[in-house]
Design a protein around this motif. Structure first.
Motif, PDB file in Angstrom:
ATOM      1  N   CYS A 176     -31.256  65.446  -2.279  1.00 27.79           N
ATOM      2  CA  CYS A 176     -31.727  64.053  -2.357  1.00 27.79           C
ATOM      3  C   CYS A 176     -32.633  63.857  -3.561  1.00 27.79           C
ATOM      4  N   ARG A 177     -33.507  64.815  -3.829  1.00 25.62           N
ATOM      5  CA  ARG A 177     -34.401  64.681  -4.992  1.00 25.62           C
ATOM      6  C   ARG A 177     -33.629  64.730  -6.302  1.00 25.62           C
ATOM      7  N   ARG A 178     -32.440  65.371  -6.280  1.00 26.45           N
ATOM      8  CA  ARG A 178     -31.595  65.381  -7.477  1.00 26.45           C
ATOM      9  C   ARG A 178     -30.755  64.119  -7.598  1.00 26.45           C
ATOM     10  N   GLY A 179     -30.879  63.196  -6.642  1.00 28.57           N
ATOM     11  CA  GLY A 179     -30.069  61.990  -6.671  1.00 28.57           C
ATOM     12  C   GLY A 179     -28.667  62.196  -6.168  1.00 28.57           C
ATOM     13  N   GLU A 180     -28.470  63.179  -5.257  1.00 30.35           N
ATOM     14  CA  GLU A 180     -27.154  63.480  -4.691  1.00 30.35           C
ATOM     15  C   GLU A 180     -27.217  63.388  -3.166  1.00 30.35           C
ATOM     16  N   PRO A 181     -27.407  62.171  -2.624  1.00 28.79           N
ATOM     17  CA  PRO A 181     -27.616  62.040  -1.173  1.00 28.79           C
ATOM     18  C   PRO A 181     -26.419  62.479  -0.348  1.00 28.79           C
ATOM     19  N   GLN A 182     -25.201  62.486  -0.945  1.00 30.85           N
ATOM     20  CA  GLN A 182     -24.035  62.914  -0.164  1.00 30.85           C
ATOM     21  C   GLN A 182     -24.071  64.408   0.162  1.00 30.85           C
ATOM     22  N   PHE A 183     -24.998  65.138  -0.473  1.00 31.94           N
ATOM     23  CA  PHE A 183     -25.144  66.570  -0.182  1.00 31.94           C
ATOM     24  C   PHE A 183     -26.432  66.859   0.595  1.00 31.94           C
ATOM     25  N   CYS A 184     -27.024  65.825   1.179  1.00 32.82           N
ATOM     26  CA  CYS A 184     -28.289  65.964   1.908  1.00 32.82           C
ATOM     27  C   CYS A 184     -28.201  67.068   2.962  1.00 32.82           C
ATOM     28  N   VAL A 185     -29.278  67.866   3.055  1.00 31.35           N
ATOM     29  CA  VAL A 185     -29.350  68.921   4.070  1.00 31.35           C
ATOM     30  C   VAL A 185     -30.529  68.689   5.009  1.00 31.35           C
TER      31      VAL A 185
END
Length: 384
Positions: free
Chosen positions: A108-117
């Motif tokens: 999420c901090r990288r701007g990739e919410p589809q990979f949220c863990v």
């Protein structure tokens, strides 16, 4: 408003049944959506067969769940409003960003919410979250869906047909995969492999981005899809079963090759080989089609010798989803022409067969499921 929702619940591989769920009490920022339409795609086929979202069919913790992640509906109830919900009101038509993100984990901090863990269940995506995760109403094959406070919503004017609005998700994938990830821009030469609804969305997105040359591929039974690719802006289309695709496609570039190739074809290995062969030196290969097996003939030397950039693309960002919603609202694309079938959710298994192309005489592109009973049977259980 009633006190319960009716949902088509998947209880195991290729097995679903109707169940009733109490409507949830809504906390601040939450909402209750009365579903109007839900688009289906190849990932719904995978989910129905038990391996959606990267799941092993034997992994029972994915069940029971309500499938469906391309959700459009009308707000029926709201919890106390938060700043993120300012301006939202009962009666608004919205589309639902399927990805739930915590906002603080590394992806999420990288701007990739589809990979949220950081959420309770992975993948944290509508249509893949089991019903034992409160409130249970996490999918589109239902009369209602629970809207989590962290869910992003995209408003649509009332005059936009909800069946058209349901195409915002595949269109967003086209924008993300071809333009934002693939880098298609003014003058780009792009080949889109596969002419399903997301392949066609890539064609439309590439055209809107100013691509100079667009080609699309399909199989012989995909002629109606290839015709639609031309309608959406493709300059040439290829039936890969009857043409010498690699030779003829490279000839269109003067032998230099394409800047970007987007492979949306599921399962097939040959498009990967063909796509790498038609790329120019330093070109980009975007892999979107799930293959479900290792590629035994992967031409790694082509990647190395030609300096090819190869990327995997999954889902769509908030920005791409917002762009897609705005495009549909603008009515500049003939999105309604992509829709070929609408089924009630009591015909879900049949709708999947139509999308797969296994029903004689049916030629599908975009298939939509609505929370209605339209078939001869609306009883408890269906199975493949």
């Amino acid at each position: 408003m009633g006190s319960s929702a009716t949902a088509l619940v998947q209880t195991g591989p290729s097995a679903v049944e109707f169940q009733e769920f109490p409507l949830p009490v809504l906390e601040a920022g939450a909402a209750l959506l009365r579903i109007e339409a839900n688009g289906i795609c190849a990932s719904d086929i995978d989910a129905y067969e038990g391996h959606g979202g990267g799941m092993d069919p034997a992994d029972e913790k994915q069940y029971p769940r309500i499938n469906g992640h391309e959700i459009v509906g009308v707000i029926e109830d709201l919890g106390p409003l938060t700043p993120d919900r300012a301006g939202l009101k009962v009666g608004d038509r919205v589309a639902v960003n399927p990805w739930l993100a915590c906002g603080s984990c590394p992806p999420c901090r990288r701007g990739e919410p589809q990979f949220c863990v950081g959420m309770e269940f992975r993948p944290s995506c509508y249509g893949f979250i089991p019903t034992y995760v409160s409130s249970g109403l996490w999918g589109g094959y239902s009369t209602h869906a629970y809207i989590h406070p962290r869910t992003i919503l995209y408003p649509f004017p009332q005059e936009i047909d909800p069946l058209d609005a349901a195409l915002w998700n595949p269109l967003a994938n086209g924008i993300q995969w071809a333009v934002r990830d693939g880098g298609v821009g003014l003058g780009s030469r792009v080949a889109v492999l596969g002419s399903g609804q997301r392949g066609l969305a890539c064609v439309a997105a590439a055209k809107a981005a100013g691509a100079g040359l667009i080609v699309s591929t399909g199989l012989s039974h995909d002629r109606h899809k290839l015709d639609m690719a031309l309608r959406l802006g493709a300059d040439a289309v290829f039936d890969v079963e009857t043409s010498d695709f690699v030779t003829e496609a490279r000839a269109l570039t003067g032998g230099e090759g394409f800047d970007v190739v987007v492979d949306t074809s599921p399962g097939a290995e040959q498009p990967v080989v063909d796509g790498l062969n038609i790329l120019r030196t330093g070109g980009t290969f975007a892999s979107a089609g799930i293959k479900h097996h290792d590629l035994g003939r992967f031409p790694i030397d082509l990647v190395t010798i030609r300096g090819i950039r190869m990327i995997g693309v999954l889902g769509a960002s908030h920005e791409a989803l917002k762009m897609a919603a705005d495009l549909i609202i603008s009515k500049t694309l003939p999105v309604g022409e992509l829709r070929t079938h609408v089924f009630g959710f009591d015909q879900f298994a049949h709708a999947l067969d139509v999308l797969k192309g296994t029903v004689p005489g049916e030629k599908s592109i975009n298939v939509v499921v609505t929370p209605t009973f339209t078939g001869a049977t609306s009883s408890a259980r269906q199975s493949a």
